[in-house]
Motif scaffolding. Structure first.
Motif, PDB file in Angstrom:
ATOM      1  N   LYS A 195     -25.709  -8.863 -13.897  1.00 11.30           N
ATOM      2  CA  LYS A 195     -26.931  -8.268 -14.117  1.00 11.30           C
ATOM      3  C   LYS A 195     -27.652  -8.092 -12.626  1.00 11.30           C
ATOM      4  O   LYS A 195     -27.794  -9.154 -12.032  1.00 11.30           O
ATOM      5  CB  LYS A 195     -27.944  -8.884 -14.943  1.00 11.30           C
ATOM      6  N   GLN A 219     -44.004  -7.056  -6.933  1.00 11.03           N
ATOM      7  CA  GLN A 219     -42.654  -6.920  -7.801  1.00 11.03           C
ATOM      8  C   GLN A 219     -42.494  -5.296  -7.742  1.00 11.03           C
ATOM      9  O   GLN A 219     -43.237  -4.536  -8.430  1.00 11.03           O
ATOM     10  CB  GLN A 219     -43.097  -7.388  -9.271  1.00 11.03           C
ATOM     11  N   ASN A 225     -32.837  -3.719 -15.175  1.00  6.56           N
ATOM     12  CA  ASN A 225     -31.963  -4.240 -14.123  1.00  6.56           C
ATOM     13  C   ASN A 225     -30.549  -3.790 -14.591  1.00  6.56           C
ATOM     14  O   ASN A 225     -30.180  -3.716 -15.679  1.00  6.56           O
ATOM     15  CB  ASN A 225     -32.010  -5.848 -14.609  1.00  6.56           C
ATOM     16  N   LYS A 281     -48.472 -12.391 -10.360  1.00  8.90           N
ATOM     17  CA  LYS A 281     -47.519 -11.717  -9.858  1.00  8.90           C
ATOM     18  C   LYS A 281     -47.638 -10.348 -10.335  1.00  8.90           C
ATOM     19  O   LYS A 281     -47.163  -9.411  -9.573  1.00  8.90           O
ATOM     20  CB  LYS A 281     -46.220 -12.253 -10.441  1.00  8.90           C
ATOM     21  N   TYR A 295     -29.511  -6.894 -24.487  1.00  9.37           N
ATOM     22  CA  TYR A 295     -30.633  -7.020 -23.368  1.00  9.37           C
ATOM     23  C   TYR A 295     -31.328  -5.824 -23.315  1.00  9.37           C
ATOM     24  O   TYR A 295     -31.078  -4.464 -23.034  1.00  9.37           O
ATOM     25  CB  TYR A 295     -29.630  -7.242 -22.056  1.00  9.37           C
ATOM     26  N   ARG A 296     -32.709  -6.057 -23.568  1.00 13.13           N
ATOM     27  CA  ARG A 296     -33.948  -5.249 -23.670  1.00 13.13           C
ATOM     28  C   ARG A 296     -33.544  -3.619 -24.369  1.00 13.13           C
ATOM     29  O   ARG A 296     -33.732  -2.651 -24.313  1.00 13.13           O
ATOM     30  CB  ARG A 296     -34.060  -4.218 -21.964  1.00 13.13           C
ATOM     31  N   TYR A 322     -35.414 -20.474 -15.575  1.00 15.16           N
ATOM     32  CA  TYR A 322     -35.566 -19.570 -14.516  1.00 15.16           C
ATOM     33  C   TYR A 322     -36.282 -20.444 -13.513  1.00 15.16           C
ATOM     34  O   TYR A 322     -37.322 -21.138 -13.616  1.00 15.16           O
ATOM     35  CB  TYR A 322     -36.723 -18.305 -15.006  1.00 15.16           C
TER      36      TYR A 322
HETATM   37  P1  NAP Z   1     -38.531 -12.654 -11.275  1.00 14.64           P
HETATM   38  O1  NAP Z   1     -38.435 -14.111 -12.039  1.00 14.64           O
HETATM   39  O2  NAP Z   1     -38.769 -12.575  -9.946  1.00 14.64           O
HETATM   40  O3  NAP Z   1     -36.998 -12.407 -11.639  1.00 14.64           O
HETATM   41  C1  NAP Z   1     -36.444 -11.155 -10.799  1.00 14.64           C
HETATM   42  C2  NAP Z   1     -35.295 -10.630 -11.722  1.00 14.64           C
HETATM   43  O4  NAP Z   1     -34.249 -11.616 -11.855  1.00 14.64           O
HETATM   44  C3  NAP Z   1     -35.659 -10.337 -13.141  1.00 14.64           C
HETATM   45  O5  NAP Z   1     -35.495  -9.119 -13.543  1.00 14.64           O
HETATM   46  C4  NAP Z   1     -34.731 -11.458 -13.954  1.00 14.64           C
HETATM   47  O6  NAP Z   1     -34.215 -10.809 -15.046  1.00 14.64           O
HETATM   48  C5  NAP Z   1     -33.682 -11.929 -12.871  1.00 14.64           C
HETATM   49  N1  NAP Z   1     -33.493 -13.580 -12.920  1.00 14.64           N
HETATM   50  C6  NAP Z   1     -34.413 -14.310 -12.275  1.00 14.64           C
HETATM   51  N2  NAP Z   1     -34.225 -15.604 -12.521  1.00 14.64           N
HETATM   52  C7  NAP Z   1     -32.927 -15.421 -13.262  1.00 14.64           C
HETATM   53  C8  NAP Z   1     -32.191 -16.178 -13.953  1.00 14.64           C
HETATM   54  N3  NAP Z   1     -32.070 -17.813 -13.811  1.00 14.64           N
HETATM   55  N4  NAP Z   1     -31.031 -15.765 -14.746  1.00 14.64           N
HETATM   56  C9  NAP Z   1     -30.822 -14.574 -15.217  1.00 14.64           C
HETATM   57  N5  NAP Z   1     -31.692 -13.660 -14.580  1.00 14.64           N
HETATM   58  C10 NAP Z   1     -32.742 -14.042 -13.681  1.00 14.64           C
HETATM   59  O7  NAP Z   1     -39.046 -11.579 -12.410  1.00 14.64           O
HETATM   60  P2  NAP Z   1     -40.804 -11.430 -12.415  1.00 14.64           P
HETATM   61  O8  NAP Z   1     -40.790 -10.019 -12.285  1.00 14.64           O
HETATM   62  O9  NAP Z   1     -41.335 -12.402 -11.978  1.00 14.64           O
HETATM   63  O10 NAP Z   1     -40.824 -11.474 -14.276  1.00 14.64           O
HETATM   64  C11 NAP Z   1     -40.713 -12.622 -14.755  1.00 14.64           C
HETATM   65  C12 NAP Z   1     -39.948 -12.623 -16.121  1.00 14.64           C
HETATM   66  O11 NAP Z   1     -40.852 -11.520 -17.062  1.00 14.64           O
HETATM   67  C13 NAP Z   1     -38.536 -11.798 -16.097  1.00 14.64           C
HETATM   68  O12 NAP Z   1     -37.718 -12.245 -17.158  1.00 14.64           O
HETATM   69  C14 NAP Z   1     -38.976 -10.291 -16.348  1.00 14.64           C
HETATM   70  O13 NAP Z   1     -37.940  -9.590 -17.308  1.00 14.64           O
HETATM   71  C15 NAP Z   1     -40.065 -10.410 -17.270  1.00 14.64           C
HETATM   72  N6  NAP Z   1     -40.994  -9.150 -17.258  1.00 14.64           N
HETATM   73  C16 NAP Z   1     -40.571  -7.980 -17.651  1.00 14.64           C
HETATM   74  C17 NAP Z   1     -41.141  -6.978 -17.502  1.00 14.64           C
HETATM   75  C18 NAP Z   1     -40.808  -5.376 -18.510  1.00 14.64           C
HETATM   76  O14 NAP Z   1     -41.657  -4.847 -18.481  1.00 14.64           O
HETATM   77  N7  NAP Z   1     -39.713  -5.562 -18.842  1.00 14.64           N
HETATM   78  C19 NAP Z   1     -42.359  -6.829 -16.610  1.00 14.64           C
HETATM   79  C20 NAP Z   1     -43.031  -7.985 -16.355  1.00 14.64           C
HETATM   80  C21 NAP Z   1     -42.131  -9.165 -16.387  1.00 14.64           C
HETATM   81  P3  NAP Z   1     -34.647 -10.485 -16.569  1.00 14.64           P
HETATM   82  O15 NAP Z   1     -35.471  -9.328 -16.345  1.00 14.64           O
HETATM   83  O16 NAP Z   1     -33.497 -10.245 -17.170  1.00 14.64           O
HETATM   84  O17 NAP Z   1     -35.432 -11.623 -16.934  1.00 14.64           O
END
Ligand code: NAP
Ligand code: FAD
Length: 350
Positions: A283, A309, A254, A238, A167-168, A199
Motif C-alpha cells: 500500500k 496532510q 492509497n 492534523k 480496504y476502504r 501506527y
Molecule cells: P498517517 O498516520 O500520517 O499515515 C499516512 C498513511 O500511511 C496513511 O494513509 C496510513 O494508511 C499509512 N500508514 C501509516 N502507518 C501505517 C502502518 N503502521 N501500517 C500501515 N499503514 C500505515 O495518516 P493520517 O492522515 O494522520 O491519518 C490517520 C489515520 O486516519 C489513517 O489510518 C487514515 O487512513 C485515517 N484517515 C482517513 C481519512 C479518510 O477520509 N479516509 C481521513 C483522515 C484520516 P491507512 O490510510 O491505510 O491507515
C-alpha cells in the motif's frame, strides 16, 4: 451550517451546502428527513410511483462530491437508536452520528472502536467504505447489516461475509450493493479493552499523553476511553475541521501495487513510503506521492490540498463539484506523470 436562506425540509429549493462537508452548493428540489424504516419504505414507493428514482441518499455528507447543481430528491437518513444487548453486542441505527456512537460504546465498556474516534458521518455509511483509521476497520466488528432495497422495499440482513469488507471497500460500495439503503448495524465489540497502537504516530502520542490531553482527560481511568481522546486530539491537530475549512477527509485512496512494482518505484524514489499487505502487495502512501510531487498545501481557484496532510482536498472557496473534480484530475494527471501510479478518488460522486 444551515443559513437563513435555506428553506425548510420538504419544501422545494433546499440548499445542500450545509449538508456536505465540502460545502459544495447545490439545490435539492425535495429534501426529506427520514426517521423510520416504515417512512423510508413509503417514501421509496411514492418516489417510484412518481418516476422520481433514484434519490440521492445522504448521511453526514462527509464522503460525497455533489457534481450537479440540482437534485430532484434527497433522502436524509435520520433513523436513531442504540441498543446494547450484553456481552459486547450492540445494534445501532443508520442515522446515529458515528463519533457519538463510539463514545457511547466506550461508556458501556464495549471496546474496539477507540481508534475510529472522531471520524465524521453517520453509522449507516460507516460499513460502505469499511471506515478505517490507525490500523482498525469497522468490518472487524460488524456481524450483520440490515438494509432496504431501493426498488422493491424488501428488507434483509447481510452477514459479515456477505458485506465483503476490504480496504476502504465493501459490497455496498459496488453497483449491486448501492441498490440497498442501510438501516442498522449489529456489532460484536470486546468486553475487555485491547489497545491497538500499531501506527507509530498513535503510539508516540499515547506515550506522550500529557502533550495531547487536558487535565481532566488525563484523569480518565479507562485506557480505551483515554486512547479515544488521544486519537481525537491527534485528528484535531492534523486534519482540517470541515466546519471551518470544507473538506471530505482523504480525497484519494492509497494505491495498492505488487511487490515488484514497489521495488521499481523504490529504485527511482528511494524515500517512497509503502506498507506491506497480506498477499505480498504494498500500500503506497498517496500523501507522500502528492507531497513529493510538490502539491502539498497548493491552492488553485478556491480548491487546494491541506498543508499538514496532502491527501486531504480542501474547498475554502466553496466551489462547485465540477471545480473540485477538475482540480483533483490535475493532481491525478501529475501523479501519473511523475510516478506512473493511478490515484483513485475516495468520496462518491453524484
Ligand atoms: P498517517 O498516520 O500520517 O499515515 C499516512 C498513511 O500511511 C496513511 O494513509 C496510513 O494508511 C499509512 N500508514 C501509516 N502507518 C501505517 C502502518 N503502521 N501500517 C500501515 N499503514 C500505515 O495518516 P493520517 O492522515 O494522520 O491519518 C490517520 C489515520 O486516519 C489513517 O489510518 C487514515 O487512513 C485515517 N484517515 C482517513 C481519512 C479518510 O477520509 N479516509 C481521513 C483522515 C484520516 P491507512 O490510510 O491505510 O491507515
Ligand atoms: P455520506 O457522505 O452522507 O455518504 C457517503 C456515501 O454513502 C454516499 O454514496 C451516500 O449515498 C451513501 N450512504 C450514506 N448513508 C447511507 C445509508 N444509510 N445507506 C446506503 N447508502 C448510504 N473515512 C475513513 O474511512 N477513515 C477516516 O479516518 C476518515 N476521516 C475523515 C475525516 C474528515 C475530516 C472527513 C471530512 C471525512 C473522513 N472520512 C474518513 C470519510 C467519511 O467520514 C466516512 O466515509 C463516513 O463513513 C461517511 O459518512 P457520511 O454519513 O458522512 O456519508
Amino acid at each position: 451550517m444551515k443559513t437563513e436562506a435555506d428553506t425548510a425540509p420538504g419544501v422545494a429549493g433546499f440548499n445542500l451546502a450545509g449538508f456536505n462537508t465540502l460545502s459544495i452548493p447545490a439545490i435539492a428540489e425535495r429534501f426529506i428527513e427520514v426517521t423510520t424504516p416504515e417512512q423510508l419504505r413509503e417514501e421509496l414507493a411514492s418516489l417510484q410511483a412518481s418516476g422520481l428514482q433514484p434519490a440521492l441518499i445522504l448521511g453526514g455528507g462527509s464522503n460525497v462530491v455533489l457534481t450537479q447543481s440540482r437534485y430532484p430528491v434527497v433522502l436524509h437518513l435520520q433513523m436513531k437508536g442504540i441498543r446494547f444487548r450484553g456481552d459486547g453486542n450492540v445494534t445501532v441505527a443508520a442515522g446515529e452520528n458515528w463519533h457519538g456512537f463510539v463514545e457511547r460504546t466506550l461508556e458501556h465498556k464495549c471496546y474496539g472502536l477507540e481508534n475510529l474516534a472522531l471520524i465524521p458521518g453517520s453509522c449507516g455509511a460507516a460499513p460502505i467504505q469499511n471506515i478505517g483509521a490507525y490500523g482498525v476497520e469497522i468490518g472487524e466488528f460488524v456481524t450483520a447489516v440490515r438494509a432496504m432495497h431501493r426498488q422493491s422495499g424488501e428488507s434483509r440482513s447481510f452477514s459479515a461475509d456477505e458485506c465483503r469488507f476490504a480496504y476502504r471497500d465493501s459490497y455496498f460500495k459496488g453497483p449491486e450493493g448501492r441498490q440497498w439503503i442501510i438501516l442498522s448495524l449489529d456489532l460484536q465489540l470486546r468486553t475487555q479493552a485491547r489497545l491497538n497502537l500499531a501506527y507509530p504516530e498513535l503510539a508516540a502520542a499515547w506515550a506522550a499523553q500529557s502533550d495531547w490531553l487536558n487535565e481532566s482527560e488525563l484523569q480518565i481511568t479507562d485506557e480505551a476511553q483515554r486512547l479515544a481522546r488521544v486519537v481525537a486530539a491527534l485528528r484535531r491537530y492534523k486534519l482540517p475541521d470541515p466546519a471551518v475549512t470544507p473538506n471530505s477527509g482523504s480525497f484519494f485512496k492509497n494505491p495498492i501495487v505488487d511487490a515488484q512494482r514497489f521495488e521499481d518505484l523504490q529504485m527511482r524514489w528511494p524515500g517512497i513510503v509503502g506498507y506491506p499487505l497480506a498477499g505480498g502487495q504494498v500500500k503506497l502512501a498517496a500523501g507522500w506521492l502528492i507531497d513529493r510531487a510538490g502539491h502539498k498545501g497548493s491552492v488553485s481557484g478556491g480548491v487546494g490540498l491541506h498543508h499538514r496532510q496532502a491527501l486531504v482536498l480542501v474547498n475554502p472557496g466553496r466551489c462547485r463539484g465540477a471545480a473540485v473534480l477538475d482540480f483533483a484530475s490535475r493532481i491525478q494527471q501529475d501523479i501519473a506523470r511523475h510516478f506512473a501510479v493511478n490515484l483513485e478518488i475516495e468520496p462518491d460522486q453524484y
